[in-house]
Motif scaffolding. Structure first.
Motif, PDB file in Angstrom:
ATOM      1  N   ASP A  52      -0.350   4.572  -9.930  1.00 12.62           N
ATOM      2  CA  ASP A  52      -1.023   3.333 -10.196  1.00 12.62           C
ATOM      3  C   ASP A  52      -0.641   3.014 -11.394  1.00 12.62           C
ATOM      4  O   ASP A  52      -0.812   2.325 -12.564  1.00 12.62           O
ATOM      5  CB  ASP A  52      -3.114   3.987 -10.470  1.00 12.62           C
ATOM      6  N   ALA A  53      -0.464   4.309 -12.791  1.00 11.94           N
ATOM      7  CA  ALA A  53       0.265   3.969 -13.866  1.00 11.94           C
ATOM      8  C   ALA A  53       1.015   3.124 -14.085  1.00 11.94           C
ATOM      9  O   ALA A  53       1.494   3.107 -14.989  1.00 11.94           O
ATOM     10  CB  ALA A  53       0.326   5.977 -14.505  1.00 11.94           C
TER      11      ALA A  53
ATOM     12  N   ASP B  21       0.665  -1.609  -0.152  1.00 12.02           N
ATOM     13  CA  ASP B  21       0.002   0.015   0.135  1.00 12.02           C
ATOM     14  C   ASP B  21       0.856   0.910  -0.105  1.00 12.02           C
ATOM     15  O   ASP B  21       2.100   1.240   1.393  1.00 12.02           O
ATOM     16  CB  ASP B  21      -1.524  -0.329   1.213  1.00 12.02           C
ATOM     17  N   VAL B  22       0.479   2.197  -0.743  1.00 13.56           N
ATOM     18  CA  VAL B  22       0.927   3.459  -1.228  1.00 13.56           C
ATOM     19  C   VAL B  22       0.659   4.422  -0.811  1.00 13.56           C
ATOM     20  O   VAL B  22      -0.570   4.808  -0.961  1.00 13.56           O
ATOM     21  CB  VAL B  22       2.050   3.586  -2.267  1.00 13.56           C
ATOM     22  N   ILE B  23       0.796   5.278   0.441  1.00 13.25           N
ATOM     23  CA  ILE B  23       0.145   6.598   1.052  1.00 13.25           C
ATOM     24  C   ILE B  23       1.058   7.776   0.166  1.00 13.25           C
ATOM     25  O   ILE B  23       2.069   8.100   0.041  1.00 13.25           O
ATOM     26  CB  ILE B  23       0.710   6.885   2.241  1.00 13.25           C
ATOM     27  N   THR B  24       0.306   8.575  -0.815  1.00  8.51           N
ATOM     28  CA  THR B  24       0.587   9.180  -1.627  1.00  8.51           C
ATOM     29  C   THR B  24      -0.054  10.502  -1.354  1.00  8.51           C
ATOM     30  O   THR B  24      -1.492  10.267  -1.851  1.00  8.51           O
ATOM     31  CB  THR B  24       1.284   8.914  -3.273  1.00  8.51           C
ATOM     32  N   LEU B  25      -0.174  11.484  -2.465  1.00  9.33           N
ATOM     33  CA  LEU B  25      -0.561  12.589  -2.552  1.00  9.33           C
ATOM     34  C   LEU B  25      -1.382  12.760  -3.716  1.00  9.33           C
ATOM     35  O   LEU B  25      -2.279  13.421  -4.447  1.00  9.33           O
ATOM     36  CB  LEU B  25       0.051  14.091  -2.236  1.00  9.33           C
ATOM     37  N   PHE B  26      -0.563  11.901  -4.835  1.00  8.96           N
ATOM     38  CA  PHE B  26      -0.419  11.583  -6.692  1.00  8.96           C
ATOM     39  C   PHE B  26      -0.652  10.475  -6.499  1.00  8.96           C
ATOM     40  O   PHE B  26       0.101   9.469  -6.979  1.00  8.96           O
ATOM     41  CB  PHE B  26       0.233  12.379  -7.061  1.00  8.96           C
ATOM     42  N   PRO B  27      -1.693   9.335  -6.220  1.00  8.52           N
ATOM     43  CA  PRO B  27      -1.792   8.344  -6.371  1.00  8.52           C
ATOM     44  C   PRO B  27      -1.704   7.423  -7.619  1.00  8.52           C
ATOM     45  O   PRO B  27      -1.271   6.873  -8.207  1.00  8.52           O
ATOM     46  CB  PRO B  27      -3.432   7.708  -5.380  1.00  8.52           C
TER      47      PRO B  27
ATOM     48  N   HIS C  10       2.183  -1.219 -15.991  1.00  6.80           N
ATOM     49  CA  HIS C  10       3.081  -1.903 -17.186  1.00  6.80           C
ATOM     50  C   HIS C  10       4.862  -2.478 -17.043  1.00  6.80           C
ATOM     51  O   HIS C  10       5.104  -2.767 -15.693  1.00  6.80           O
ATOM     52  CB  HIS C  10       3.784  -0.570 -17.880  1.00  6.80           C
ATOM     53  N   GLY C  11       5.391  -3.138 -17.944  1.00  4.26           N
ATOM     54  CA  GLY C  11       6.300  -3.801 -18.170  1.00  4.26           C
ATOM     55  C   GLY C  11       6.277  -4.991 -17.275  1.00  4.26           C
ATOM     56  O   GLY C  11       5.279  -5.752 -16.603  1.00  4.26           O
ATOM     57  N   VAL C  12       7.589  -5.551 -16.021  1.00  5.71           N
ATOM     58  CA  VAL C  12       7.619  -5.896 -14.920  1.00  5.71           C
ATOM     59  C   VAL C  12       6.369  -6.327 -14.151  1.00  5.71           C
ATOM     60  O   VAL C  12       5.856  -7.585 -13.782  1.00  5.71           O
ATOM     61  CB  VAL C  12       8.320  -6.529 -14.575  1.00  5.71           C
ATOM     62  N   LEU C  13       6.759  -5.320 -13.154  1.00  3.94           N
ATOM     63  CA  LEU C  13       5.162  -5.114 -12.377  1.00  3.94           C
ATOM     64  C   LEU C  13       3.595  -5.196 -12.804  1.00  3.94           C
ATOM     65  O   LEU C  13       3.000  -5.052 -12.126  1.00  3.94           O
ATOM     66  CB  LEU C  13       5.651  -2.972 -11.981  1.00  3.94           C
ATOM     67  N   GLY C  14       3.758  -4.832 -13.698  1.00  6.98           N
ATOM     68  CA  GLY C  14       2.652  -4.920 -14.930  1.00  6.98           C
ATOM     69  C   GLY C  14       1.733  -6.578 -14.833  1.00  6.98           C
ATOM     70  O   GLY C  14       0.966  -6.419 -14.624  1.00  6.98           O
TER      71      GLY C  14
ATOM     72  N   SER D 171       0.559  -7.237  -5.243  1.00  7.85           N
ATOM     73  CA  SER D 171      -0.217  -5.960  -5.078  1.00  7.85           C
ATOM     74  C   SER D 171      -0.402  -4.615  -4.493  1.00  7.85           C
ATOM     75  O   SER D 171       0.761  -4.338  -3.723  1.00  7.85           O
ATOM     76  CB  SER D 171      -1.500  -6.758  -4.248  1.00  7.85           C
ATOM     77  N   VAL D 172      -0.344  -3.876  -5.436  1.00  6.38           N
ATOM     78  CA  VAL D 172      -0.116  -2.550  -5.286  1.00  6.38           C
ATOM     79  C   VAL D 172      -1.157  -1.374  -5.345  1.00  6.38           C
ATOM     80  O   VAL D 172      -1.976  -1.611  -6.605  1.00  6.38           O
ATOM     81  CB  VAL D 172       0.904  -1.642  -5.807  1.00  6.38           C
TER      82      VAL D 172
END
Length: 275
Positions: free
Chosen positions: A15-16, A5-11, A20-24, A33-34
């Motif tokens: 997400d973008a 889980d990533v806490i960010t002001l720019f989710p 893609h790539g290996v993570l996608g 899971s991210v």
């Protein structure tokens, strides 16, 4: 499956990038899971304020602890490891990424502006991590670097299970150069040994080339590698080979001018081995 889980002001940044790539592929195969979460969800005013001026003055705005804490409480559980991306943290290493890949749940806090309230760090953060001695405008890029690095160690994420073990830093060495068709290109020819088909010989050759590349580009890493190799050598009851450094020098002398050029080692000299 590792959950992040990533806490960010720019989710949308997270997400973008992970689509893609290996993570996608890792997300599609449910090996990873991210999910991104924003503290703005818990802001009470109509402007959805998530930062304020620091006490005592100073540059930048500080992320409000209340909204950040509520976001943490939303995603955190007893098996969570909370990581704050910070230039003050311990620098990310291959070993650290491998360790993170074995966790059950990771929570990344991405600071913005002047950072986050120290009280959140004191009460919630398990580890501060830096990706280098420089400052970014936010922790999102740092979090993505860590996620990409650790994902490579999750079984099944890469095409071959041993791919991550052959990358740079996996054995304390930089990776050897790689080549594909055509054999001759830009007046440089692929070393003959790579075309021979003897995989045992090729792997041994690659390891020695990796050592030479490390000596040229990262003598600090080479020195540590050589220390370990010397310890192994001294522990042998029957020494069937030459000392590691001597053996590597002899290997270096067998390389042709073409080999040295195509491997990017043409300016390596014997005196460079005096580390």
């Amino acid at each position: 499956m590792l959950t992040i889980d990533v806490i960010t002001l720019f989710p949308e940044m997270i997400d973008a990038a992970v689509s893609h790539g290996v993570l996608g592929q890792a997300l599609k195969s449910e090996r990873l899971s991210v999910k991104a979460h924003t503290p703005r969800e818990f802001a009470q005013d109509r402007h959805r304020t998530v930062d304020d001026r620091p006490f005592g003055g100073g540059d930048g705005m500080i992320m409000l602890p209340e909204t950040l804490e509520k976001t943490l409480q939303k995603v955190q559980h007893k098996n969570s490891k909370v990581i704050y991306l910070s230039p003050q943290g311990k620098t990310l290493t291959d070993e650290m990424a491998r360790s993170f890949s074995k966790e059950e749940h990771l929570v990344f806090i991405c600071g913005r502006y002047g950072g986050i309230d120290q009280r959140i760090i004191n009460s919630y953060v398990d580890q501060e991590v830096s990706i280098g001695d420089y400052v970014l405008s936010g922790g999102e890029l740092g979090a993505l670097v860590v996620i990409d690095a650790l994902a490579r160690f999750i079984p099944g994420v890469l095409g071959h299970d041993d791919s991550a073990d052959k990358d740079s830093f996996s054995e304390g060495l930089l990776e050897h150069p790689n080549f594909t068709r055509p054999r001759a290109y830009l007046e440089q020819e692929v070393p003959e040994v790579l075309l021979g088909g003897n995989h045992k010989v090729i792997e041994e050759w690659k390891k020695k080339v990796s050592a030479l590349v490390t000596l040229k580009k990262r003598p600090d890493l080479f020195k540590e590698f050589l220390k370990v190799e010397n310890e192994k050598y001294q522990a042998q009851k029957k020494k069937k080979t030459a000392a590691p450094l001597k053996e590597l020098i002899e290997f270096y002398k067998t390389l042709s001018e073409n080999d040295l050029k195509v491997l990017g080692l043409e300016d390596l000299r014997e005196e460079d081995f005096n580390v």
